[in-house]
Design a protein around this motif. Structure first.
Motif, mmCIF file in Angstrom:
data_model
loop_
_atom_site.group_PDB
_atom_site.id
_atom_site.type_symbol
_atom_site.label_atom_id
_atom_site.label_comp_id
_atom_site.label_asym_id
_atom_site.label_seq_id
_atom_site.Cartn_x
_atom_site.Cartn_y
_atom_site.Cartn_z
ATOM 1 N N ALA A 15 49.489 48.507 61.525
ATOM 2 C CA ALA A 15 49.870 47.395 62.412
ATOM 3 C C ALA A 15 50.192 46.126 61.655
ATOM 4 O O ALA A 15 50.586 45.127 62.246
ATOM 5 N N SER A 16 50.042 46.148 60.325
ATOM 6 C CA SER A 16 50.324 44.924 59.554
ATOM 7 C C SER A 16 50.890 45.283 58.191
ATOM 8 O O SER A 16 50.722 46.410 57.708
ATOM 9 N N GLY A 17 51.570 44.320 57.591
ATOM 10 C CA GLY A 17 52.023 44.425 56.205
ATOM 11 C C GLY A 17 52.863 45.657 55.906
ATOM 12 O O GLY A 17 53.789 46.003 56.659
ATOM 13 N N SER A 161 39.237 51.544 42.249
ATOM 14 C CA SER A 161 39.359 52.364 43.459
ATOM 15 C C SER A 161 40.794 52.872 43.615
ATOM 16 O O SER A 161 41.017 54.007 44.051
ATOM 17 N N LYS A 162 41.771 52.056 43.228
ATOM 18 C CA LYS A 162 43.168 52.496 43.323
ATOM 19 C C LYS A 162 43.486 53.537 42.243
ATOM 20 O O LYS A 162 44.347 54.402 42.427
ATOM 21 N N GLY A 163 42.785 53.443 41.099
ATOM 22 C CA GLY A 163 42.904 54.482 40.073
ATOM 23 C C GLY A 163 42.366 55.807 40.584
ATOM 24 O O GLY A 163 42.935 56.874 40.334
ATOM 25 N N THR A 193 52.716 40.109 51.550
ATOM 26 C CA THR A 193 52.016 40.363 52.818
ATOM 27 C C THR A 193 50.835 39.397 52.894
ATOM 28 O O THR A 193 50.574 38.654 51.945
ATOM 29 N N ARG A 194 50.060 39.480 53.974
ATOM 30 C CA ARG A 194 48.904 38.584 54.130
ATOM 31 C C ARG A 194 47.863 38.787 53.031
ATOM 32 O O ARG A 194 47.047 37.922 52.769
ATOM 33 N N PHE A 195 47.884 39.975 52.422
ATOM 34 C CA PHE A 195 47.037 40.307 51.261
ATOM 35 C C PHE A 195 47.073 39.167 50.238
ATOM 36 O O PHE A 195 46.051 38.735 49.732
HETATM 37 P P1 NAD Z 1 47.283 44.304 54.986
HETATM 38 O O1 NAD Z 1 45.996 43.576 54.899
HETATM 39 O O2 NAD Z 1 48.282 43.869 55.998
HETATM 40 O O3 NAD Z 1 47.003 45.868 55.195
HETATM 41 C C1 NAD Z 1 45.764 46.487 55.012
HETATM 42 C C2 NAD Z 1 45.568 47.459 56.151
HETATM 43 O O4 NAD Z 1 44.412 48.267 55.936
HETATM 44 C C3 NAD Z 1 45.368 46.705 57.463
HETATM 45 O O5 NAD Z 1 46.233 47.227 58.438
HETATM 46 C C4 NAD Z 1 43.920 46.996 57.818
HETATM 47 O O6 NAD Z 1 43.718 47.079 59.190
HETATM 48 C C5 NAD Z 1 43.696 48.335 57.145
HETATM 49 N N1 NAD Z 1 42.280 48.571 56.924
HETATM 50 C C6 NAD Z 1 41.461 47.876 56.118
HETATM 51 N N2 NAD Z 1 40.215 48.360 56.212
HETATM 52 C C7 NAD Z 1 40.255 49.388 57.094
HETATM 53 C C8 NAD Z 1 39.294 50.303 57.621
HETATM 54 N N3 NAD Z 1 38.003 50.275 57.265
HETATM 55 N N4 NAD Z 1 39.703 51.212 58.531
HETATM 56 C C9 NAD Z 1 40.967 51.253 58.915
HETATM 57 N N5 NAD Z 1 41.929 50.427 58.446
HETATM 58 C C10 NAD Z 1 41.562 49.513 57.553
HETATM 59 O O7 NAD Z 1 47.925 44.202 53.529
HETATM 60 P P2 NAD Z 1 49.031 45.113 52.803
HETATM 61 O O8 NAD Z 1 49.476 44.325 51.643
HETATM 62 O O9 NAD Z 1 50.040 45.623 53.746
HETATM 63 O O10 NAD Z 1 48.169 46.315 52.230
HETATM 64 C C11 NAD Z 1 48.385 47.673 52.558
HETATM 65 C C12 NAD Z 1 47.935 48.555 51.413
HETATM 66 O O11 NAD Z 1 48.749 48.262 50.272
HETATM 67 C C13 NAD Z 1 46.490 48.337 50.961
HETATM 68 O O12 NAD Z 1 45.909 49.594 50.660
HETATM 69 C C14 NAD Z 1 46.633 47.519 49.696
HETATM 70 O O13 NAD Z 1 45.554 47.679 48.812
HETATM 71 C C15 NAD Z 1 47.919 48.097 49.137
HETATM 72 N N6 NAD Z 1 48.635 47.273 48.148
HETATM 73 C C16 NAD Z 1 49.135 46.054 48.504
HETATM 74 C C17 NAD Z 1 49.824 45.309 47.553
HETATM 75 C C18 NAD Z 1 50.423 43.960 47.868
HETATM 76 O O14 NAD Z 1 50.853 43.290 46.920
HETATM 77 N N7 NAD Z 1 50.471 43.527 49.096
HETATM 78 C C19 NAD Z 1 49.986 45.818 46.250
HETATM 79 C C20 NAD Z 1 49.458 47.066 45.940
HETATM 80 C C21 NAD Z 1 48.789 47.804 46.897
#
Ligand code: NAD
Length: 252
Positions: A15-17, A161-163, A193-195
Motif C-alpha cells: 500500500a506504500s512506496g 537482515s537484507k544479506g 520513498t517515505r523510508f
Molecule cells: P515503505 O515504508 O513505504 O514500505 C515498507 C512496507 O513494509 C510498508 O508497506 C509496511 O506496511 C510494510 N511492513 C513493515 N513491517 C511490516 C509487518 N510487520 N507486516 C507487514 N508489513 C510490514 O518503504 P519502501 O521504501 O517502499 O520499502 C519497501 C521495501 O524496500 C522494504 O523492504 C525496504 O527495506 C526495501 N528497500 C527500500 C529502499 C529505499 O531506498 N527506499 C532501498 C532498498 C530496499
C-alpha cells in the motif's frame, strides 16, 4: 510491457512506496493483485478503489506478516478471492532505527530480523506451498544495496537482515527450481520513498545523488519495472539472482 493477464499476484507491504508501485504495475499489466498492509488502512482502501476504478482487480488484506497465523490467513484470503497464486513479491520490510552496534540492543536486532527476514520467510513458505502444487510460479524478494555494502551509518542490523534475504533467495531458488518455481530478488539503492523521509537527511540524500553515476534517486516505479520483469515469463531462465538497481552507485 509485461503481460500478466489471468495471473494472480500478491504484494506484501503493497500500500506504500515500492510495494504500491508494484501493486499498481501488476494491476496495469492485467494481474489480479492482492496486497497486504499493516497500518495504512486508508491508503490501502484508496489504492484498491483506484485500481478497480481503472478496470483492474485488487484486494487489500490487513496482516502483520511477522505473525505466522496472519500470513497464512492473508494467503488464504487471496486464494479464496482469486483461486490461486502465480506471483509473490515479498517486499515488506524496513530499517526501524539507526543505531551503532554499541548503542543497539538485542531487541532492535530481533525486531529488524523479524520485519525483514521472518516476513520474507513466512510469505515465501506460504507461496511455495500453493505454487508447488501447480508446479509453477515466480517469487521476487526484497534485498537492498545494504546487503552488499554493509549499510549506511547505524544500519548494519538492517544490512545483515537484507544479506540473509539475498542468501535465502539463492537457497529457495535451488529448492523450488525443480518444481517449476523461480525465485529472484531486487537490491535497490536509494529509492525516493517515505523510508528516506524517515531514516535519511536531505544532506545524506544529496551526497548519495552526487556519487551516483546516473545522478538521481531511483523511483518506486523503477523498481516495480524490474520486479515485473523478474516475475514475468520474459525472465523464464533467471533464478537465484538478486538484481541491483542503484543508478550505478556500488557495482558489486
Ligand atoms: P515503505 O515504508 O513505504 O514500505 C515498507 C512496507 O513494509 C510498508 O508497506 C509496511 O506496511 C510494510 N511492513 C513493515 N513491517 C511490516 C509487518 N510487520 N507486516 C507487514 N508489513 C510490514 O518503504 P519502501 O521504501 O517502499 O520499502 C519497501 C521495501 O524496500 C522494504 O523492504 C525496504 O527495506 C526495501 N528497500 C527500500 C529502499 C529505499 O531506498 N527506499 C532501498 C532498498 C530496499
Amino acid at each position: 510491457m509485461m503481460d500478466f493477464t489471468g495471473k494472480v499476484a500478491l504484494v506484501t507491504g503493497g500500500a506504500s512506496g515500492i510495494g504500491e508501485a508494484a501493486t499498481r504495475a501488476f494491476a496495469a499489466a492485467g494481474a489480479k493483485v492482492a496486497f497486504t498492509y499493516i497500518s495504512s488502512g486508508a491508503e490501502a482502501n484508496a489504492l484498491e478503489k483506484d485500481i478497480k476504478a481503472a478496470g483492474g482487480q485488487a484486494l487489500a488484506i490487513k496482516a502483520d506478516l511477522t505473525r505466522e497465523d496472519e500470513v497464512e490467513a492473508a494467503f488464504a484470503a487471496a486464494v479464496r478471492a482469486y483461486g490461486t497464486l502465480d506471483v509473490l513479491f515479498a517486499n515488506a520490510g524496513g530499517i526501524l532505527d539507526r543505531k551503532s552496534t554499541a548503542e543497539s540492543d538485542p531487541d532492535l536486532w530481533n525486531r529488524t530480523f523479524d520485519v525483514n527476514v521472518m516476513t520474507t520467510y513466512l510469505a515465501c513458505r506460504a507461496a511455495a506451498k500453493i505454487m508447488a502444487e501447480k508446479r509453477s510460479g515466480a517469487i521476487v524478494t526484497m534485498s537492498s544495496q545494504a546487503a552488499m555494502s554493509g549499510g549506511g551509518p547505524g544500519a548494519m542490523h538492517y544490512a545483515a537482515s537484507k544479506g540473509a534475504i539475498l542468501t535465502y533467495t539463492r537457497g529457495l531458488a535451488n529448492e523450488l527450481g525443480p518444481l517449476g518455481i523461480r525465485v529472484n530478488g531486487v537490491a535497490p539503492g536509494l529509492i525516493a520513498t517515505r523510508f528516506h523521509v524517515q531514516f535519511n537527511t536531505p544532506e545524506g540524500r544529496r551526497q548519495t545523488v552526487d556519487t551516483t553515476p546516473l545522478r538521481r534517486e531511483g523511483t518506486a516505479e523503477d523498481v516495480a519495472n524490474l520486479v515485473l520483469f523478474l516475475a514475468s515469463d520474459k525472465a523464464s531462465f533467471i533464478t537465484g539472482e538478486t538484481v541491483q538497481i542503484n543508478g550505478g552507485r556500488g557495482m558489486y
